[in-house]
Design an enzyme around this catalytic site. Structure first.
Site, PDB file in Angstrom:
ATOM      1  CG  ASP A   1       5.444   3.796   2.030  1.00 21.00           C
ATOM      2  OD1 ASP A   1       5.389   4.318   3.021  1.00 21.00           O
ATOM      3  OD2 ASP A   1       4.391   3.563   1.272  1.00 21.00           O
TER       4      ASP A   1
ATOM      5  CG  PHE B   1      -1.873   1.305   1.186  1.00 17.44           C
ATOM      6  CD1 PHE B   1      -2.989   1.003   0.512  1.00 17.44           C
ATOM      7  CD2 PHE B   1      -1.446   2.334   1.760  1.00 17.44           C
ATOM      8  CE1 PHE B   1      -3.955   2.343   0.351  1.00 17.44           C
ATOM      9  CE2 PHE B   1      -2.410   3.522   1.687  1.00 17.44           C
ATOM     10  CZ  PHE B   1      -3.664   3.380   1.030  1.00 17.44           C
TER      11      PHE B   1
ATOM     12  CE  LYS C   1      -1.479   5.944   7.685  1.00 13.81           C
ATOM     13  NZ  LYS C   1      -1.222   5.316   6.202  1.00 13.81           N
TER      14      LYS C   1
HETATM   15  C1  LIG Z   1      -1.011   5.639   4.964  1.00 13.68           C
HETATM   16  C2  LIG Z   1      -0.021   5.228   3.959  1.00 13.68           C
HETATM   17  C3  LIG Z   1       0.369   5.765   2.692  1.00 13.68           C
HETATM   18  C4  LIG Z   1      -0.458   6.760   2.227  1.00 13.68           C
HETATM   19  O1  LIG Z   1      -0.646   8.155   3.071  1.00 13.68           O
HETATM   20  P1  LIG Z   1      -1.566   9.151   2.832  1.00 13.68           P
HETATM   21  O2  LIG Z   1      -1.154  10.289   3.806  1.00 13.68           O
HETATM   22  O3  LIG Z   1      -2.823   8.682   3.220  1.00 13.68           O
HETATM   23  O4  LIG Z   1      -1.450   9.479   1.345  1.00 13.68           O
HETATM   24  C5  LIG Z   1       1.422   5.340   1.913  1.00 13.68           C
HETATM   25  N1  LIG Z   1       1.931   4.102   2.510  1.00 13.68           N
HETATM   26  C6  LIG Z   1       1.686   3.782   3.575  1.00 13.68           C
HETATM   27  C7  LIG Z   1       2.446   2.437   4.090  1.00 13.68           C
HETATM   28  C8  LIG Z   1       0.590   3.994   4.374  1.00 13.68           C
HETATM   29  O5  LIG Z   1       0.538   3.372   5.503  1.00 13.68           O
END
Ligand SMILES: *Cc1c(COP(=O)(O)O)cnc(C)c1O
Length: 409
Positions: free
Chosen positions: A227, A142, A256
């Site tokens: 990420d 994700f 986050k």
């Molecule tokens: C939440 C998340 C995203 C996206 O972040 P947003 O601020 O919602 O755009 C991308 N990668 C990971 C691993 C996430 O948990």
């Protein structure tokens, strides 16, 4: 027997007004919340909940943390925004502190964005600057919902309605070194990985996989980007989850928890070579690096350091996992994850029903998969608070099981 919390008529009327005034992409929110204090939040009816989701791994310092409130309040009174024709002490100090806790070498850099997806968009542009069109991502990944980041995200249902997306993206099975080796070649610009896959259901990568990815990308001349939008800033019991493996990526994306709830994202580039790949005029964002967000970043990083919250996340998360497993509840298969990012894996698809039952009993948790409950509480959560959840879990699962059986006899 605890009294169950149900939204009043007034609260339901507010939820109805939400429905009448919003694009429905989030479905129907469960509660109308008013405020919080540490790991507690209150709804408009005055019901109190222990927030074990922490705004989806965002409220790192909980709600109303004095350091964060003071920093943001002070900054708001001075300057909220100045444009990237100028900079501020808050922005400079936030970047320097971030590089320091990331253990980044001389010549590293930070690009501040406003969200996780936007941080990953910056990584995509970094990959493009290699001159190689290929991007390798993994199953379960994700990386966000904007169309570039969405192309890296694996879930078919997220992607399919919006195709065609960015070309050149390959998804390989997560954790399969041979598959990664086969997919990465002279056309690969970057491999992007979450060290611990949050949205997939708190699924860790097998030990050694990240190190293998480092070796494979280095040999191929591709970038390795981690990420850490969900796993970063102490969440997993290290400042950043890739540090558990002793691997240095070429770039890392964050969001986050980084601002403790103030919207901010970042891409950190490691070393002068990668940092120099994006030059003046090649990328930008109006709000990125604004002093308000940066004052929050600085307050979060300093507080995590001063209150030893990385160590606390590690110890409290370990204790939580052990205590849940020690319940010996037949409906709990396993607790996985690291630090205070945990997935309680159930033997049955009870997660959604458990979330509803938990809320009635004053706990906010998340059904990240049909059979996985995700916990990502504020790092300030106490052992005693976590214990109240562990103690309540069997009754929550009883209620979930009863509701589940009622729904599908
Ligand atoms: C939440 C998340 C995203 C996206 O972040 P947003 O601020 O919602 O755009 C991308 N990668 C990971 C691993 C996430 O948990």
């Amino acid at each position: 027997m605890t009294e169950l919390r149900h939204p009043s008529q007034e609260q339901q009327a507010l939820l109805e007004r939400y429905r009448g005034s919003h694009v429905g992409v989030f479905g129907q929110p469960g509660l109308v919340l008013t405020h919080g204090d540490g790991a507690w939040v209150w709804d408009v009816d005055g019901h109190r909940y222990l927030d074990l989701l922490g705004g989806i791994a965002v409220n790192l310092l909980g709600h109303g943390h004095p350091e964060l409130v003071a920093a943001v309040s002070k900054q708001a009174g001075e300057a909220v925004h100045v444009s990237n024709f100028f900079t501020t002490t808050a922005q400079i100090e936030a970047a320097e502190t971030l590089l320091e806790v990331a253990g980044a070498p001389e010549g590293s850099g930070v690009f501040f964005a406003n969200s996780g997806a936007e941080a990953n968009e910056a990584a995509i542009k970094l990959a493009r600057k290699t001159g190689r069109p290929g991007i390798v991502s993994v199953s379960g990944a994700f990386h966000g919902r904007t169309t570039g980041a969405l192309a890296l995200t694996h879930k078919e249902s997220h992607r399919a309605p919006f195709e065609p997306l960015l070309p050149g993206v390959t998804h390989v099975p997560a954790g399969d070194v041979a598959a990664l080796e086969a997919a990465v070649g002279p056309d690969t610009g970057m491999v992007i990985l979450e060290p611990l896959q949050g949205e997939a259901g708190v699924v860790p990568l097998p030990e050694g996989y990240l190190a293998a990815a480092r070796r494979i990308t280095t040999e191929a001349g591709a970038l390795l980007v981690v990420d850490e939008i969900q796993t970063g800033v102490g969440r997993t019991g290290a400042w950043f989850a890739h540090q558990h493996e002793g691997v240095r990526p070429d770039a890392m994306t964050l969001a986050k928890g980084l601002g403790g709830g103030v919207p901010v994202g970042a891409m950190v580039t490691f070393g002068p070579e990668v940092t120099g790949m994006l030059t003046a005029g090649q990328h930008g964002t109006t709000f990125g690096g604004n002093p308000l967000a940066c004052s929050a970043v600085l307050a979060v990083l300093r507080t995590v350091h001063e209150k030893r919250l990385v160590e606390h996340a590690r110890a409290a998360g370990q204790r939580l996992a052990e205590r849940v497993e020690a319940l010996g509840d037949p409906r709990v298969a396993q607790v996985r994850g690291a630090g205070l990012l945990r997935g309680i894996v159930l033997t049955e698809p009870l997660a959604a029903a458990a979330v509803a039952a938990a809320r009635e009993r004053g706990f906010i948790i998340n059904p990240v998969a049909p059979d996985v409950i995700r916990l990502a509480p504020p790092l300030v959560v106490t052992d005693d608070q976590l214990d109240t959840f562990v103690d309540a879990l069997p009754a929550i699962l009883d209620a979930a099981q009863a509701a589940h059986q009622e729904a599908a006899p």
